[in-house]
Design an enzyme around this catalytic site. Sequence first.
Site, PDB file in Angstrom:
ATOM      1  N   CYS A  95      79.457  80.891 132.179  1.00 55.34           N
ATOM      2  CA  CYS A  95      78.967  79.781 131.373  1.00 55.34           C
ATOM      3  C   CYS A  95      79.870  78.544 131.419  1.00 55.34           C
ATOM      4  O   CYS A  95      79.835  77.830 132.406  1.00 55.34           O
ATOM      5  CB  CYS A  95      78.695  80.253 129.945  1.00 55.34           C
ATOM      6  N   HIS A 191      76.318  86.121 129.261  1.00 54.81           N
ATOM      7  CA  HIS A 191      77.275  86.745 128.349  1.00 54.81           C
ATOM      8  C   HIS A 191      76.770  88.151 128.088  1.00 54.81           C
ATOM      9  O   HIS A 191      75.875  88.643 128.766  1.00 54.81           O
ATOM     10  CB  HIS A 191      77.324  85.977 127.020  1.00 54.81           C
TER      11      HIS A 191
HETATM   12  N1  GLN Z   1      79.155  74.285 126.226  1.00 51.23           N
HETATM   13  C1  GLN Z   1      78.393  74.719 127.344  1.00 51.23           C
HETATM   14  C2  GLN Z   1      76.885  74.613 127.139  1.00 51.23           C
HETATM   15  O1  GLN Z   1      76.365  74.785 126.050  1.00 51.23           O
HETATM   16  C3  GLN Z   1      78.819  76.136 127.664  1.00 51.23           C
HETATM   17  C4  GLN Z   1      78.327  77.132 126.676  1.00 51.23           C
HETATM   18  C5  GLN Z   1      78.835  78.521 126.942  1.00 51.23           C
HETATM   19  O2  GLN Z   1      79.861  78.724 127.593  1.00 51.23           O
HETATM   20  N2  GLN Z   1      78.138  79.499 126.381  1.00 51.23           N
HETATM   21  O3  GLN Z   1      76.229  74.361 128.113  1.00 51.23           O
END
Ligand code: GLN
Length: 239
Positions: A95, A191
Amino acid sequence: MSARVVIAHLYPDDMNIYGDVGNVIALRRRLEWRGIDVEVRSVEVGSPFDFAGVDIVFGGGGQDSGQQVVAEDLLARGDDLRSLAAGGTPMLVVCGTYQLFGSSVVTADSAALDGIGIFGARTVAGASRLVGNIVVDSPFGRLVGFENHSGQTILDPGQDALGTVTSGFGNDRASQREGARTGNVIGTYLHGPVLPKNPHLTDHLLRVALERRCGPTELAPIPDDLERRAADSAAARPR
Ligand code: GLN
């Protein structure tokens, strides 16, 4: 086998949401269960780090604010990481770190961040978040996980995805592509954390790392019935 595997964990303080540290625990435990020593070294913003001798690199997800904290430091380590990637070191980035392994990120509050360009991928925050359970068909088999991101990632022509979304969003709302893969470097929005949920992906990373160090490697089997049943149930569940 008397190997010792060294894992570099990128920014455990700033890039660790939705239990992504569980990926490091999964790597560690599946090595220890097989009698292989493990050392985890943390890469922290502003602290010197020597990537020599590192076998696996991992970086987790983070808020936009966490990405802004680490982006410049990551850029400073770009040459090291690009040369490890080019040399075949296995890496998993999830992510927020996945996004920063692409060429650019624009966050929800319009901050423009440069990435280290291991993936040909650009990320721009969308108006709404992509949230929910996700199932992906990949060369490593089916992957299950959970996604929560506003960033939508478009891969450059020629950039391989990690896989094809069969349920959920992945890189963006439209393409059904999920993640990116360049050599042994894997980026993903999954995740869950992704590795405990998908032990075959964990073992792929471990096998690549051990083969680079010790030559052809047969990993001793670990009973993964519970993980398989949990993945089956996640894949059968409507989003
Ligand atoms: N901040 C980033 C987004 O929302 C990454 C989010 C995350 O790592 N879950 O795209």
